[in-house]
Structure formats: C-alpha cells, structure tokens
Design a protein around this motif. Structure first.
Motif, short mmCIF file in Angstrom:
data_model
loop_
_atom_site.label_atom_id
_atom_site.label_comp_id
_atom_site.label_asym_id
_atom_site.label_seq_id
_atom_site.Cartn_x
_atom_site.Cartn_y
_atom_site.Cartn_z
N LEU A 28 0.83 -1.20 0.00
CA LEU A 28 0.00 0.00 0.00
C LEU A 28 0.87 1.26 0.00
O LEU A 28 0.64 2.19 -0.79
N SER A 58 -5.91 -1.41 -0.45
CA SER A 58 -6.58 -1.01 0.79
C SER A 58 -7.84 -1.86 1.02
O SER A 58 -8.17 -2.20 2.17
N ALA A 92 -2.84 6.88 4.83
CA ALA A 92 -2.00 5.68 4.71
C ALA A 92 -1.10 5.55 5.93
O ALA A 92 -0.85 4.44 6.43
N VAL A 95 -3.24 4.12 8.72
CA VAL A 95 -3.40 2.68 8.51
C VAL A 95 -2.13 1.96 8.97
O VAL A 95 -2.19 0.92 9.65
N ILE A 121 -9.19 3.40 6.54
CA ILE A 121 -9.23 2.87 5.18
C ILE A 121 -10.29 3.61 4.37
O ILE A 121 -10.07 3.98 3.21
#
Length: 262
Positions: A28, A58, A92, A95, A121
């Motif tokens: 990712l 994702s 990101a 996450v 997400i």
C-alpha cells in the motif's frame, strides 16, 4: 462496495491468496508513493493506474479484517489535487500506525473513538476517489475492468499464505451465521486441543483486536476425526474475561467459536 470487496476477494484467492498484513501494508505504501511520482511527472494514465492499485490493496486489507466498507463519495470542495494527495499520505500513515500495533512491535494503545482501521481505510479511499474526480477518472468503472484483467492474466502469481479470513473453517461457518469472523487452521486427526493451540497463531491476534474492530468471533472447525476438545474449553484457553467460548453445530458440523462478550 460489497460487490467490489467480494470480487477482489475472489481475485486474490485466484492469484494465490492474501499477503500477510504487514506485507500488504508495504505494498500500500509503495503504491501511495507511486501516486506521488505520477503526479510529479504529470503522467495522467500512470496516475489513474496507481490510484486503482491503492483502492485494490486497501480493500484487501479491509477484507483481511472482515471489514464491510462503505462506498465513498468524492468530495472536492475547496481542495487541490496536491491537498488530496496529502490526505492520502496522511491516511495511509494512520493505517500503518494501526497495523503496526496489530501485527508488529508497536504497543497497542487503548482504543479511542474513531481509531478503527475501518475509519482510516475509508478516509483513504475517499481521498483517492476525490483525487480521481479532480482528474475526471471513472475509477469504479475502471476498477471492475482491472479486477477482471488481473484475474485472467495473473493466475497463481502469489505464494499462498494462510490467513484467518480464508481458512475453510470460517468460509463454511459463515454459510450458517453471517457476521465478521476469522477462522482457525484445520485440526489434525485426533489432535489434542493444547497441541492445536500451539499451531494456531492467529487467536492471539484476534484477542488483541476483536473489540476494537468489531469482529464477531474466531471459528475452529471440528472434524469427525479432528480436535479433541476438553470439557472446560474456556478454562483451557485461558481467555481474557471479556471473551467466551460456544460450541455450535449446524447440519452435523461442529464449531468451537470464541466470541467477545458484549
């Protein structure tokens, strides 16, 4: 979005299976960096491809935690393409922070309101969709085409990695009970429960995150020649006080299910 998640799940199994979550996270972050590179070079076609890859990876991470994503709508009011990219980078990073706590060495902080993996997400995907809207891309239409292409072209591309979302136990259990479940590996013939627990590495992960991410249970399938379950399985598991164990039977198939207490 449910259809997209199911299509991506089918595609990933066709390709060989899900990556380990931290490996998926690395992919990712790689794709997020490539989005930035495409923007810097002004490559419209490359940017579209990288945004699609961010959506796919994702969604894979969401699938691995049995998250039912809500489809995000573009919101481009008063923001530039660069600001939307900064949002993608920020989400990101969120996450990554959560997954490092779930799967890596970082200590898991007490749950705070709005700190679930699902939230970040979805916010990441909203920023991706919004950037696509700014560039006049039809990302969802292109996403279906990308899934079909990868499913046809890349069969068996990835090595199979056991994952609690793909185990036969959970795939069979959810035909009887809907919900967000992880599943355990198949027991060996006449395997003692304590020996099984030494091989099954995902229960510890489940106990760490189930309440935060809203997982409904961890499922262990009982075969006819399989697991020897002790009388007091809850005590044998030494579970935290906020979990319980049920034994459930559907059409002669039995399951041990570890559930969070409400």
């Amino acid at each position: 979005m449910r259809e997209i998640q199911q299509k991506i799940d089918t595609m990933i199994l066709h390709l060989g299976g899900y990556w380990r979550p931290l490996s998926g996270l690395a992919r990712l972050l790689e794709e997020v960096g490539e989005v930035g590179g495409a923007m810097r070079r002004g490559s419209a076609e490359e940017l579209k491809e990288e945004l699609l890859d961010v959506l796919v990876i994702s969604t894979c991470l969401a699938n691995q935690y049995a998250i039912s994503l809500q489809q995000q709508e573009a919101d481009v009011r008063g923001v530039t393409k660069e600001q939307l990219y900064f949002q993608i980078v920020e989400e990101a990073g969120e996450v990554a922070r959560i997954l490092n706590a779930y799967e890596g060495d970082k200590k898991l902080k007490p749950n705070r309101q709005g700190e679930s993996l699902q939230l970040h997400i979805e916010q990441l995907q909203r920023a991706v969709i919004s950037l696509g809207e700014q560039c006049n891309y039809e990302l969802f239409d292109s996403l279906y085409a990308l899934i079909d292409e990868k499913s046809t072209r890349d069969f068996g591309r990835f090595d199979h990695t056991p994952d609690p979302i793909t185990e036969a136990s959970v795939r069979s259990y959810v035909t009887y009970q809907s919900g967000r479940y992880w599943g355990g590996i198949d027991p060996k013939p006449f395997e003692r429960f304590d020996r099984y627990m030494e091989r099954e590495k995902h229960i510890e992960r489940f106990l760490k995150i189930a309440h935060i991410e809203g997982l409904d249970g961890f499922v262990i399938k009982l075969g006819r020649d399989g697991l020897i379950v002790p009388e007091n399985v809850e005590k044998d598991l030494n579970l935290p006080s906020d979990f319980k164990v049920t034994i459930e039977v559907y059409n002669t198939q039995g399951y041990v299910v570890i559930r969070p207490k409400l």
